[in-house]
Scaffold this active site. Structure first.
Site, PDB file in Angstrom:
ATOM      1  N   GLU A 190       0.832  -1.214   0.000  1.00  0.00           N
ATOM      2  CA  GLU A 190       0.000   0.000   0.000  1.00  0.00           C
ATOM      3  C   GLU A 190       0.865   1.262   0.000  1.00  0.00           C
ATOM      4  O   GLU A 190       0.543   2.253  -0.652  1.00  0.00           O
ATOM      5  CB  GLU A 190      -0.972   0.001   1.185  1.00  0.00           C
ATOM      6  N   HIS A 228       2.097   2.152  -3.450  1.00  0.00           N
ATOM      7  CA  HIS A 228       1.099   2.838  -4.276  1.00  0.00           C
ATOM      8  C   HIS A 228       1.255   4.363  -4.195  1.00  0.00           C
ATOM      9  O   HIS A 228       0.731   5.073  -5.053  1.00  0.00           O
ATOM     10  CB  HIS A 228      -0.318   2.476  -3.829  1.00  0.00           C
ATOM     11  N   GLU A 257      -1.353  -1.998 -10.191  1.00  0.00           N
ATOM     12  CA  GLU A 257      -1.073  -3.139  -9.311  1.00  0.00           C
ATOM     13  C   GLU A 257       0.193  -3.923  -9.672  1.00  0.00           C
ATOM     14  O   GLU A 257       0.880  -4.415  -8.793  1.00  0.00           O
ATOM     15  CB  GLU A 257      -2.291  -4.057  -9.257  1.00  0.00           C
ATOM     16  N   TYR A 262      -1.628  -8.119 -11.013  1.00  0.00           N
ATOM     17  CA  TYR A 262      -0.634  -8.033  -9.937  1.00  0.00           C
ATOM     18  C   TYR A 262       0.649  -8.780 -10.295  1.00  0.00           C
ATOM     19  O   TYR A 262       1.733  -8.199 -10.365  1.00  0.00           O
ATOM     20  CB  TYR A 262      -1.205  -8.646  -8.642  1.00  0.00           C
TER      21      TYR A 262
HETATM   22  N1  BES Z   1      -5.815  -1.161  -4.619  1.00  0.00           N
HETATM   23  C1  BES Z   1      -5.885  -2.482  -4.083  1.00  0.00           C
HETATM   24  C2  BES Z   1      -7.237  -2.832  -3.557  1.00  0.00           C
HETATM   25  C3  BES Z   1      -8.360  -2.825  -4.574  1.00  0.00           C
HETATM   26  C4  BES Z   1      -8.165  -3.195  -5.884  1.00  0.00           C
HETATM   27  C5  BES Z   1      -9.629  -2.492  -4.174  1.00  0.00           C
HETATM   28  C6  BES Z   1      -9.232  -3.184  -6.787  1.00  0.00           C
HETATM   29  C7  BES Z   1     -10.674  -2.478  -5.066  1.00  0.00           C
HETATM   30  C8  BES Z   1     -10.486  -2.819  -6.389  1.00  0.00           C
HETATM   31  C9  BES Z   1      -4.854  -2.702  -2.977  1.00  0.00           C
HETATM   32  O1  BES Z   1      -3.679  -1.989  -3.149  1.00  0.00           O
HETATM   33  C10 BES Z   1      -4.479  -4.152  -2.973  1.00  0.00           C
HETATM   34  O2  BES Z   1      -3.953  -4.595  -3.950  1.00  0.00           O
HETATM   35  N2  BES Z   1      -4.759  -4.866  -1.884  1.00  0.00           N
HETATM   36  C11 BES Z   1      -4.450  -6.276  -1.752  1.00  0.00           C
HETATM   37  C12 BES Z   1      -3.282  -6.495  -0.846  1.00  0.00           C
HETATM   38  C13 BES Z   1      -1.952  -6.580  -1.520  1.00  0.00           C
HETATM   39  C14 BES Z   1      -0.882  -6.963  -0.508  1.00  0.00           C
HETATM   40  C15 BES Z   1      -1.910  -7.470  -2.714  1.00  0.00           C
HETATM   41  C16 BES Z   1      -5.629  -6.949  -1.082  1.00  0.00           C
HETATM   42  O3  BES Z   1      -6.514  -6.250  -0.608  1.00  0.00           O
HETATM   43  O4  BES Z   1      -5.640  -8.168  -1.050  1.00  0.00           O
HETATM   44 ZN    ZN Z   2      -2.543  -2.661  -4.761  1.00  0.00          ZN
END
Ligand code: BES
Ligand code: ZN
Length: 645
Positions: free
Chosen positions: A339, A342, A361, A424
């Site tokens: 985070e 980002h 991502e 990702y």
């Molecule tokens: N930006 C994302 C969360 C997100 C993406 C919310 C698409 C809604 C729509 C956040 O940065 C994220 O990727 N979170 C991951 C954790 C990360 C360590 C891979 C999660 O929530 O699992």
């Molecule tokens: Zn993310």
């Protein structure tokens, strides 16, 4: 045709001129004035917004809201500052979802507001309803009085029982990808960057926090209320506007560089969160060293109640995080590295549309791993990358070709569907290949230059590719011959030369697993004392799908898996338990599913349960109890799982 052609050409030249002027402004560096390369400058349109920024563009959002816990409603006014992108344009089109629009007013000078005509269009299930406002010729501000629905997709209202402290209600927003429109009427496209201010009133003693700087409040609050004021002077995409209110305490972290990091959490969670996240300032410094200064002043983390539907959300200045990463040993803090990263990839340089999501991502996952390596060493990084690669391969097996593509087409679909590991991990592997091909030094320079060049802008995949060619590929043609952009960006699967992150530590874990499976060593005698969370996860994932009742009992007895406090390890163990009908774990399964709302941890468990008739019955029984505690987004997702079959 001719007329449209020259119009497009004219608009294009005007666009170039505007960009050239804007880029020369020194305010740009601080993001004080939005400098948008809009989704439309290079022909790309945002398929997920009804808004019309190419005619009239929102520049600033001023919120004034009451948090009404008794009605589960946010109520107040959103005042938008607008700019004509096209001379004479007389309509402003906004996105809304489930909003009750009470009144719309317009003003030319920000003082005299007069009623303006508006129409709310037909509701689309995914996109919501367009709000079209008729603009008086001189209007520069539009004020919309509105309230949210208790079922707003981007807002979760929690009863006291759903919080960690159990005493006070709690509310939080989650705007990404297209849920901002369910609590603010605005142009909900990531290409429309806005600055924002907010006055938020909460019932005493609840505190409000936002993805912005806190300011002293100067508007009158009613007795029994507290007023909070916020200011986000840097232009951000609407999906980064965020609010939470509840019984929230604050603790500062690390005083190394001017006290810029801290943790917000419910009082009962604060101490644990502060020690879990004690390396945060170190992470900020490591990222700055790689990619240039942190541009957002403070970096704080808000730990949410357990129903938070995702792992983390990069709301600027205030990351929102699930409490399921509080493992007690810092083993799950890659979420914070993610985070935080980002703040460069995503918040500074933003995907212009949701098909460009991998720019957010994939880059961030790559940065996250670099930060983990810088602070916890290469071995930890390798383990996390290797686990991720396994998970990516597993997930891709079940994905249609079209969903294995980085530049994925999401037209007509909910962008939340793009939430697979492809943007990702395939995205991160692509950058890793660039690093390995061109060398770390050259690639680090390139990335730093990229963040600088596109700071506070929203860009498309094509914008990135043009920049990549110009600055990395074309100057190094021999090396560039090894990279097939077409394969990486537009083809399914992984290219043959995709990096294959491997971990020596994992090879040892596999050897131990084999010892046990072959009956050579009892579980209690395996060399597991020094294992990290990542090694445990790999151990559990590398076991065969079918295990005997005695094997499960032995593992559980030796390692206390059913009662582990680590939410990720518990998740893997519960999956194995369902698959093999290990009844001892079922009470924990029910407790887990009724207390945690993070989709990544709960969805696979429901999916596994649904595979057998007895499991299905159990899933439905647990879900009936758990559903009211889940976030609207998680409810929709689990509904789909338990309804089919
Ligand atoms: N930006 C994302 C969360 C997100 C993406 C919310 C698409 C809604 C729509 C956040 O940065 C994220 O990727 N979170 C991951 C954790 C990360 C360590 C891979 C999660 O929530 O699992
Ligand atoms: Zn993310």
């Amino acid at each position: 045709m001719k007329v449209t052609g020259s119009l497009i050409f004219f608009a294009f030249m005007l666009g170039l001129f505007v960009i050239a002027c804007r880029n020369s402004s020194s305010d740009n560096a601080k993001g004080l004035h939005p400098t948008d390369v809009t989704a439309t400058t290079n022909g790309a349109r945002d398929a997920h917004s009804y808004s019309n920024p190419e005619q009239v563009r929102v520049r600033h959002v001023a919120l004034d809201l009451d948090v009404l816990f008794d009605r589960k409603v946010l109520k107040g006014t959103s005042t938008l500052t607008i700019e004509r992108a096209q001379a004479g344009a007389d309509k402003l089109k906004l996105d809304t979802q489930d909003l009750k629009i009470i009144n719309v007013l317009a003003s030319s000078d920000g003082t005299g507001f007069a009623p303006a005509q508006f129409t709310l269009g037909e509701v689309d299930k995914i996109l919501g309803a367009p709000l079209t406002i008729q603009l008086p010729p001189q209007a520069t501000k539009v004020a919309i009085e509105y309230e949210t629905s208790p079922n707003a997709s981007g807002v979760q209202w929690l009863e006291p029982a759903q919080t960690a402290g159990k005493k006070y209600p709690y509310v939080f927003t989650q705007s990404e990808a297209i849920h901002a429109r369910s609590w603010i009427p605005l142009q909900d496209s990531p290409a429309v960057r806005v600055t924002y201010t907010a006055n938020i009133r909460t019932p005493k003693p609840l505190r409000a926090v936002m993805s912005a700087g806190a300011k002293p409040f100067n508007a009158a609050a009613e007795p029994g209320q507290t007023g909070y004021a916020f200011d986000m002077p840097q232009a951000i995409p609407p999906y980064l506007i965020a609010l939470a209110a509840g019984d929230i305490a604050f603790g500062p972290l690390g005083a190394r560089t001017g006290n810029r990091t801290g943790v917000y959490a419910e009082p009962v969670t604060l101490d644990k969160a502060m020690s879990e996240f004690e390396d945060t300032e170190k992470m900020v410094e490591a990222t700055e060293k790689l990619y240039g200064p942190y541009r957002w002043e403070r970096y704080d983390i808000l730990v949410l109640p357990p129903s938070f539907p995702i792992g983390g959300m990069e709301n600027p200045r205030l990351t929102f995080a699930t409490p399921t990463v509080l493992a007690g040993d810092k083993s799950l803090v890659s979420l914070i590295a993610h985070e935080l990263s980002h703040s460069w990839s995503g918040n500074l340089v933003t995907n212009a549309t949701w098909r460009d999501f991998w720019l957010n991502e994939g880059f961030t996952t790559y940065l996250e791993r670099r930060v983990i390596e810088a602070i916890y060493g290469r071995e930890r990084e390798e383990m996390e990358a290797a686990l991720a690669l396994q998970n990516l391969k597993k997930e891709m097996e079940g994905l249609k070709d079209a969903d294995q593509i980085l530049h994925v087409d999401l037209t007509g679909r909910d962008p939340d569907d793009g939430f697979t590991l492809v943007p990702y991990e395939k995205g991160a592997l692509f950058l890793r290949l660039l690093e390995e091909t061109f060398g770390r030094e050259r690639f680090d320079q390139f990335l730093k230059g990229y963040f600088e060049r596109f700071a506070f802008q929203s860009i498309t995949t094509d914008d990135f590719i043009a920049h990549l060619k110009k600055n990395l590929l074309d100057p190094n043609l021999q090396l560039a011959a090894k990279i097939s952009l077409e394969e990486w960006i537009n083809k399914p699967g992984l290219p043959a030369n995709a990096p294959q992150p491997q971990s020596d530590a994992f090879a040892k874990v596999e050897a131990q697993a084999k010892e046990w499976l072959d009956g050579k060593t009892a579980a209690a005698k395996l060399e597991t004392k020094q294992w990290s969370t990542q090694e445990w996860l790999h151990f559990l994932q590398s076991l065969p799908k079918q295990l005997t009742a005695n094997q499960l009992k032995e593992l559980d007895k030796a390692f206390g898996l059913t009662k582990t406090g680590n939410a990720e390890i518990a998740h893997q163990w519960l999956l194995i338990s369902i698959r093999n009908n290990y009844e001892t774990a079922y009470p924990r399964l029910e407790e887990y599913l009724t207390s945690i709302g993070r989709q990544k941890l709960i969805k696979p468990l429901y999916e596994e349960l649904m595979k057998t008739p007895a499991g299905k019955e159990r899933a439905l029984k647990i879900y009936a109890k758990a559903r009211p505690g889940y976030h609207p987004i998680a409810q929709t997702a689990v509904d789909k799982i338990v309804k089919k079959a």
